[in-house]
Design a protein around this motif. Structure first.
Motif, PDB file in Angstrom:
ATOM      1  N   GLY A 136     -35.538 -25.041   2.618  1.00 44.80           N
ATOM      2  CA  GLY A 136     -35.187 -26.387   2.192  1.00 44.80           C
ATOM      3  C   GLY A 136     -33.822 -26.484   1.538  1.00 44.80           C
ATOM      4  N   ASP A 137     -32.904 -25.629   1.946  1.00 46.47           N
ATOM      5  CA  ASP A 137     -31.568 -25.580   1.344  1.00 46.47           C
ATOM      6  C   ASP A 137     -30.535 -26.026   2.393  1.00 46.47           C
ATOM      7  OD1 ASP A 137     -29.112 -24.938   0.241  1.00 46.47           O
ATOM      8  OD2 ASP A 137     -29.804 -23.066  -0.659  1.00 46.47           O
ATOM      9  N   GLN A 138     -29.995 -27.231   2.232  1.00 44.95           N
ATOM     10  CA  GLN A 138     -29.038 -27.757   3.203  1.00 44.95           C
ATOM     11  C   GLN A 138     -27.799 -26.876   3.299  1.00 44.95           C
ATOM     12  OE1 GLN A 138     -29.439 -30.024   5.342  1.00 44.95           O
ATOM     13  NE2 GLN A 138     -30.551 -31.807   4.613  1.00 44.95           N
ATOM     14  N   ARG A 139     -27.332 -26.373   2.174  1.00 45.17           N
ATOM     15  CA  ARG A 139     -26.126 -25.539   2.186  1.00 45.17           C
ATOM     16  C   ARG A 139     -26.361 -24.239   2.961  1.00 45.17           C
ATOM     17  NH1 ARG A 139     -23.575 -25.849  -3.947  1.00 45.17           N
ATOM     18  NH2 ARG A 139     -23.068 -28.086  -3.934  1.00 45.17           N
ATOM     19  N   LEU A 140     -27.524 -23.652   2.761  1.00 45.53           N
ATOM     20  CA  LEU A 140     -27.847 -22.417   3.468  1.00 45.53           C
ATOM     21  C   LEU A 140     -27.887 -22.650   4.978  1.00 45.53           C
ATOM     22  CD1 LEU A 140     -28.853 -19.467   3.598  1.00 45.53           C
ATOM     23  CD2 LEU A 140     -31.172 -20.358   3.284  1.00 45.53           C
ATOM     24  N   THR A 141     -28.564 -23.705   5.390  1.00 51.54           N
ATOM     25  CA  THR A 141     -28.670 -23.990   6.821  1.00 51.54           C
ATOM     26  C   THR A 141     -27.302 -24.306   7.422  1.00 51.54           C
ATOM     27  OG1 THR A 141     -30.918 -24.833   6.491  1.00 51.54           O
ATOM     28  CG2 THR A 141     -29.811 -25.454   8.533  1.00 51.54           C
ATOM     29  N   ALA A 142     -26.488 -25.084   6.686  1.00 48.37           N
ATOM     30  CA  ALA A 142     -25.148 -25.402   7.178  1.00 48.37           C
ATOM     31  C   ALA A 142     -24.294 -24.138   7.290  1.00 48.37           C
ATOM     32  CB  ALA A 142     -24.484 -26.409   6.249  1.00 48.37           C
ATOM     33  N   TYR A 143     -24.408 -23.259   6.318  1.00 47.51           N
ATOM     34  CA  TYR A 143     -23.646 -21.997   6.330  1.00 47.51           C
ATOM     35  C   TYR A 143     -24.043 -21.140   7.527  1.00 47.51           C
ATOM     36  CZ  TYR A 143     -23.113 -17.042   5.169  1.00 47.51           C
ATOM     37  OH  TYR A 143     -22.869 -15.692   5.220  1.00 47.51           O
ATOM     38  N   VAL A 144     -25.353 -20.982   7.745  1.00 47.79           N
ATOM     39  CA  VAL A 144     -25.828 -20.171   8.867  1.00 47.79           C
ATOM     40  C   VAL A 144     -25.452 -20.814  10.198  1.00 47.79           C
ATOM     41  CG1 VAL A 144     -27.891 -19.268  10.015  1.00 47.79           C
ATOM     42  CG2 VAL A 144     -27.684 -19.117   7.530  1.00 47.79           C
ATOM     43  N   ALA A 145     -25.550 -22.148  10.269  1.00 48.81           N
ATOM     44  CA  ALA A 145     -25.179 -22.845  11.506  1.00 48.81           C
ATOM     45  C   ALA A 145     -23.695 -22.645  11.815  1.00 48.81           C
ATOM     46  CB  ALA A 145     -25.501 -24.335  11.372  1.00 48.81           C
ATOM     47  N   LEU A 146     -22.847 -22.743  10.790  1.00 52.98           N
ATOM     48  CA  LEU A 146     -21.415 -22.515  10.984  1.00 52.98           C
ATOM     49  C   LEU A 146     -21.152 -21.090  11.462  1.00 52.98           C
ATOM     50  CD1 LEU A 146     -18.509 -23.579  10.670  1.00 52.98           C
ATOM     51  CD2 LEU A 146     -18.563 -22.763   8.297  1.00 52.98           C
ATOM     52  N   PHE A 147     -21.860 -20.135  10.881  1.00 57.43           N
ATOM     53  CA  PHE A 147     -21.708 -18.735  11.283  1.00 57.43           C
ATOM     54  C   PHE A 147     -22.124 -18.561  12.744  1.00 57.43           C
ATOM     55  CE2 PHE A 147     -22.744 -14.354  11.854  1.00 57.43           C
ATOM     56  CZ  PHE A 147     -21.958 -13.651  10.963  1.00 57.43           C
ATOM     57  N   CYS A 148     -23.240 -19.179  13.122  1.00 57.59           N
ATOM     58  CA  CYS A 148     -23.760 -19.016  14.485  1.00 57.59           C
ATOM     59  C   CYS A 148     -22.850 -19.684  15.520  1.00 57.59           C
ATOM     60  CB  CYS A 148     -25.177 -19.593  14.572  1.00 57.59           C
ATOM     61  SG  CYS A 148     -26.421 -18.615  13.681  1.00 57.59           S
ATOM     62  N   VAL A 149     -22.434 -20.917  15.237  1.00 57.32           N
ATOM     63  CA  VAL A 149     -21.554 -21.618  16.177  1.00 57.32           C
ATOM     64  C   VAL A 149     -20.218 -20.883  16.286  1.00 57.32           C
ATOM     65  CG1 VAL A 149     -20.304 -23.762  16.621  1.00 57.32           C
ATOM     66  CG2 VAL A 149     -22.663 -23.838  15.820  1.00 57.32           C
ATOM     67  N   GLY A 150     -19.661 -20.480  15.151  1.00 56.78           N
ATOM     68  CA  GLY A 150     -18.407 -19.737  15.162  1.00 56.78           C
ATOM     69  C   GLY A 150     -18.550 -18.394  15.853  1.00 56.78           C
ATOM     70  N   GLY A 151     -19.667 -17.709  15.608  1.00 57.25           N
ATOM     71  CA  GLY A 151     -19.896 -16.422  16.259  1.00 57.25           C
ATOM     72  C   GLY A 151     -20.022 -16.560  17.756  1.00 57.25           C
ATOM     73  N   LYS A 152     -20.709 -17.613  18.194  1.00 60.85           N
ATOM     74  CA  LYS A 152     -20.836 -17.865  19.635  1.00 60.85           C
ATOM     75  C   LYS A 152     -19.461 -18.102  20.254  1.00 60.85           C
ATOM     76  CE  LYS A 152     -22.939 -19.618  23.468  1.00 60.85           C
ATOM     77  NZ  LYS A 152     -21.790 -19.953  24.299  1.00 60.85           N
ATOM     78  N   ALA A 153     -18.629 -18.903  19.599  1.00 60.97           N
ATOM     79  CA  ALA A 153     -17.295 -19.201  20.125  1.00 60.97           C
ATOM     80  C   ALA A 153     -16.433 -17.938  20.176  1.00 60.97           C
ATOM     81  CB  ALA A 153     -16.635 -20.277  19.275  1.00 60.97           C
ATOM     82  N   ILE A 154     -16.463 -17.147  19.105  1.00 64.35           N
ATOM     83  CA  ILE A 154     -15.665 -15.914  19.066  1.00 64.35           C
ATOM     84  C   ILE A 154     -16.110 -14.946  20.152  1.00 64.35           C
ATOM     85  CG2 ILE A 154     -15.199 -13.843  17.694  1.00 64.35           C
ATOM     86  CD1 ILE A 154     -15.265 -15.662  15.214  1.00 64.35           C
ATOM     87  N   SER A 155     -17.427 -14.801  20.306  1.00 62.19           N
ATOM     88  CA  SER A 155     -17.950 -13.890  21.324  1.00 62.19           C
ATOM     89  C   SER A 155     -17.525 -14.324  22.722  1.00 62.19           C
ATOM     90  CB  SER A 155     -19.476 -13.830  21.226  1.00 62.19           C
ATOM     91  OG  SER A 155     -20.006 -12.969  22.216  1.00 62.19           O
ATOM     92  N   ASP A 156     -17.619 -15.632  22.994  1.00 63.29           N
ATOM     93  CA  ASP A 156     -17.282 -16.125  24.332  1.00 63.29           C
ATOM     94  C   ASP A 156     -15.790 -16.040  24.623  1.00 63.29           C
ATOM     95  OD1 ASP A 156     -19.908 -16.645  24.816  1.00 63.29           O
ATOM     96  OD2 ASP A 156     -19.799 -18.798  24.508  1.00 63.29           O
TER      97      ASP A 156
END
Length: 377
Positions: A136-156
């Motif tokens: 239930g932590d918006q900041r945590l979810t936003a942080y992980v989402a940013l990491f995942c989206v950024g990681g996907k972009a970097i990997s591709d």
């Protein structure tokens, strides 16, 4: 003591439950990471034998096992060890949650990068985001989402662990697939954020309901005139006393305002109520973890002492008399007195018997107004 335990703030109770749930979920996250590592390793071994059986061209077996099995497995084991040390450390719970969530996102990044030849595996990034919703932590979810989206972009865009992987700019289809995958991840993050918002509103409503329940419960246990605990609260305390196996001593001090009927008849019930409130205030101020005050009814009050010796009880009773005498005084009249009878609880006897004995001692005390009598005297 049951009365004190039930008189806790509702939000504190809900937060404590949430902390326990978060700690449990943290361990489940670690277990899921372990399961993912096992699944990925087994899947890669199976893939190796399938490729051999179908005689599909690949690099040498040694190089294949090193690149697609040994290295990814080593990275995943390192992440698991870091997660295990984090959970077992003395770090604050919130910091542990962020670290474990980050490690899970890194694991998804590593698995996707190694096996990116299968575009559908971008869904691995959904797992870390989804698991943060529970906290239930918006900041945590936003942080992980940013990491995942950024990681996907970097990997591709920059990493090609598998030489058979198509470049993002290779064709319009690959560009569209790349953009669509990022949009889908962002859409999934939006859904997670909405779920957290709804869950937070539910939790806040639960806190409000818990606070209301505690408030209503306390009102039902309080005497409205003096704000002391009432007879129902005394009954519950008696139940706890009967179940207590610690060997602590219990004393019940019954108290009665001397000549209260005469005071009521002479000065009126309004003045009489002020005397009752004055005694109630004195008892509240002198109460503590070892002394619990109750209004028994009418002009009778009582205080239950736990874990105290006779001398301590007697000192407390004299202090009650002294403080009451200072506040319960009419101009031109002597101070009002208070008689007290004290009995000690005997193991295995019903609490009602203790009440009867204390009441009998109080009757003796009232023969000499303003006195304190103990049963054994």
């Amino acid at each position: 003591m049951d009365i004190k335990d039930n008189d806790r703030n509702g939000s504190t109770v809900v937060r404590e439950k949430k902390l326990r749930a978060d700690s449990k979920w943290l361990r489940m996250q670690y277990q899921l990471m372990t399961a993912l590592v096992i699944f990925a390793t087994v899947a890669e071994v199976v893939m190796y034998f399938v490729l051999r059986e179908l005689e599909i061209p690949m690099t040498s077996p040694g190089w294949y096992l090193l690149k697609y099995l040994a290295v990814p497995f080593g990275i995943n084991v390192l992440l698991l060890l870091t997660a295990a040390m984090t959970i077992g450390s003395a770090l604050p719970e919130r910091r542990k949650i962020y670290i474990i969530s980050t490690l899970l996102a890194v694991m998804a990044f590593a698995m996707y990068t190694v096996h990116a030849v299968f575009p559908a595996l971008f869904s691995l990034f959904i797992i870390p985001m989804l698991l943060t919703v529970v906290y239930g932590d918006q900041r945590l979810t936003a942080y992980v989402a940013l990491f995942c989206v950024g990681g996907k972009a970097i990997s591709d865009l920059f990493l090609r662990w598998d030489p058979g992987r198509a470049r993002v700019t290779e064709s319009m289809d690959t560009i569209v697939d790349f953009g669509l995958s990022l949009v889908l991840l962002l859409l999934f993050y939006s859904i997670c954020a909405f779920m957290i918002l709804m869950e937070r509103e539910k939790r806040e409503e639960a806190i409000r309901l818990e606070q209301d329940r505690k408030r209503y419960w306390e009102e039902s246990m309080r005497d409205q005139l003096t704000r002391l605990w009432n007879r129902e609260a005394l009954r519950r305390m008696f139940q706890k006393m009967e179940k207590d196996q610690s060997g602590r001593r219990y004393f019940l001090a019954m108290m009665d305002l001397d000549d209260f009927k005469s005071l009521n008849d002479t000065y009126g019930h309004s003045q009489g109520d002020q005397y009752l409130q004055a005694l109630g205030q004195v008892l509240l101020e002198l109460s503590g973890e070892d002394a619990y005050p109750f209004r028994f009814g009418g002009d009778e009050f009582c205080m239950l002492f736990q874990g105290c010796g006779r001398e301590q009880v007697e000192r407390a009773c004299r202090e009650v008399q002294r403080c009451y005498g200072e506040v319960a005084t009419l101009p031109g009249q002597p101070p009002e007195s208070l008689s007290i009878g004290v009995a000690e609880y005997r193991r295995q006897e019903p609490a009602e018997r203790l009440l009867d004995r204390a009441d009998a001692v109080l009757y003796r005390a009232k023969q000499q107004k303003g006195s304190i009598c103990f049963e054994e005297d």
